[in-house]
Write a protein that holds these residues in place. Structure first.
Motif, mmCIF file in Angstrom:
data_model
loop_
_atom_site.group_PDB
_atom_site.id
_atom_site.type_symbol
_atom_site.label_atom_id
_atom_site.label_comp_id
_atom_site.label_asym_id
_atom_site.label_seq_id
_atom_site.Cartn_x
_atom_site.Cartn_y
_atom_site.Cartn_z
ATOM 1 N N TYR A 1 31.208 36.647 35.289
ATOM 2 C CA TYR A 1 31.915 37.736 35.953
ATOM 3 C C TYR A 1 33.288 37.325 36.442
ATOM 4 O O TYR A 1 34.218 38.131 36.440
ATOM 5 N N MET A 2 33.463 36.060 36.851
ATOM 6 C CA MET A 2 34.779 35.631 37.314
ATOM 7 C C MET A 2 35.782 35.605 36.169
ATOM 8 O O MET A 2 36.946 35.966 36.341
ATOM 9 N N SER B 1 36.767 39.074 35.589
ATOM 10 C CA SER B 1 37.659 39.539 36.657
ATOM 11 C C SER B 1 39.085 39.067 36.422
ATOM 12 O O SER B 1 40.050 39.812 36.628
ATOM 13 N N LEU C 1 39.481 42.758 43.810
ATOM 14 C CA LEU C 1 39.254 41.328 43.596
ATOM 15 C C LEU C 1 39.449 40.537 44.887
ATOM 16 O O LEU C 1 38.638 39.670 45.230
ATOM 17 N N ASN D 1 36.741 41.109 47.706
ATOM 18 C CA ASN D 1 35.446 40.498 47.418
ATOM 19 C C ASN D 1 35.424 39.004 47.675
ATOM 20 O O ASN D 1 34.371 38.376 47.578
ATOM 21 N N ILE D 2 36.573 38.429 48.001
ATOM 22 C CA ILE D 2 36.572 37.052 48.496
ATOM 23 C C ILE D 2 35.808 37.000 49.813
ATOM 24 O O ILE D 2 35.122 36.023 50.116
ATOM 25 N N GLY E 1 32.038 38.955 48.824
ATOM 26 C CA GLY E 1 31.240 38.253 47.831
ATOM 27 C C GLY E 1 31.551 38.717 46.422
ATOM 28 O O GLY E 1 31.497 39.913 46.131
ATOM 29 N N GLN E 2 31.903 37.760 45.563
ATOM 30 C CA GLN E 2 32.165 38.081 44.164
ATOM 31 C C GLN E 2 30.839 38.218 43.418
ATOM 32 O O GLN E 2 29.829 37.644 43.801
ATOM 33 N N GLY E 3 30.849 38.987 42.375
ATOM 34 C CA GLY E 3 29.651 39.187 41.578
ATOM 35 C C GLY E 3 29.963 39.978 40.334
ATOM 36 O O GLY E 3 31.124 40.343 40.090
ATOM 37 N N TRP F 1 29.620 42.918 39.810
ATOM 38 C CA TRP F 1 30.139 44.236 40.171
ATOM 39 C C TRP F 1 31.657 44.235 40.357
ATOM 40 O O TRP F 1 32.285 45.283 40.305
ATOM 41 N N THR F 2 32.254 43.061 40.553
ATOM 42 C CA THR F 2 33.685 42.976 40.838
ATOM 43 C C THR F 2 34.557 43.587 39.742
ATOM 44 O O THR F 2 35.453 44.382 40.044
ATOM 45 N N GLN G 1 34.430 47.317 40.054
ATOM 46 C CA GLN G 1 35.186 47.826 41.204
ATOM 47 C C GLN G 1 36.686 47.775 40.933
ATOM 48 O O GLN G 1 37.422 48.686 41.325
#
Length: 228
Positions: A30-31, A34, A110, A113-114, A117-119, A121-122, A125
């Motif tokens: 996911y990262m 992102s 982005l 969510n720091i 919480g990143q996931g 879903w980021t 969003q």
């Protein structure tokens, strides 16, 4: 901002393509997704750099508005789906256009969510808030957003559209086989949260629209920021 319509559409196409590919990846990517989406969101700015010099204060403005949108989620963390982010993105796009709104929405998701919480879903969003900014910028001269009531209706509708976009991620991520009962259950379960988001958009737009918009318009006119 007609001359930047093609770059915006290209960036939007990359967003959709990456989200479509996300279904084939596991959550641990996911990262990477992102970061790819962040680069896609910044594509219109890269195009602008090639067509005309982008002033450093314009970059600072986008960074500040993105930070404001991101930080605005924190005080309302205890209230599910109640957040001023969408209102800040809409009003920023209303003043500075679709290009700025798209960037501010995606970056705000982005960055916020720091803290939250990143996931997986980021990226979704980022896409949803980016689309809020994109559509607000495209419609800012329309009959809908030219009136205060229309602006509130726009914010209310996007409260639900945001939730429906996130529902797509939920449905894709579930291990169960796709069926319409699953879709109906997912959308029914999100209704309360979507309604809370929609009503909060109306509230924050009603509170911020007057003063916030005038301040941004004054900055734009005085310093010639993000002119078409």
């Amino acid at each position: 901002m007609a001359r930047f319509r093609l770059p915006l559409l290209t960036a939007l196409g990359l967003f959709v393509a990456v989200l479509a590919l996300a279904a084939a990846f596991t959550d641990r990517h996911y990262m990477l997704l992102s970061v790819v989406l962040l680069l896609a969101a910044l594509l219109p700015l890269f195009i602008r750099l090639e067509r005309r010099p982008l002033q450093s204060r314009e970059l600072v403005l986008l960074a500040v508005l993105s930070a404001i949108a991101a930080v605005s989620r924190i005080p309302f963390a205890a209230l599910p789906s109640v957040k001023p982010v969408s209102a800040v993105v809409i009003l920023s796009a209303y003043v500075f256009g679709a290009e700025a709104g798209f960037v501010i929405g995606a970056v705000a998701a982005l960055v916020s969510n720091i803290y939250f919480g990143q996931g997986p879903w980021t990226p979704w969003q980022m896409f949803a808030w980016g689309m809020i900014g994109l559509t607000a910028g495209w419609l800012r001269t329309s009959w809908l957003l030219s009136k205060r009531a229309g602006l509130l209706v726009f914010g209310f509708l996007w409260g639900f559209l945001f939730g429906w976009i996130m529902n797509i991620w939920v449905i894709i991520s579930l291990p169960d086989a796709f069926n319409w009962r699953l879709v109906a259950a997912t959308f029914a379960a999100s209704f309360y949260f979507d309604l809370a988001h929609a009503l909060s958009n109306v509230f924050f737009l009603a509170v911020l629209a007057g003063g916030w918009t005038k301040v941004l318009q004054r900055f734009r006119k005085k310093y010639g920021l993000l002119q078409e």
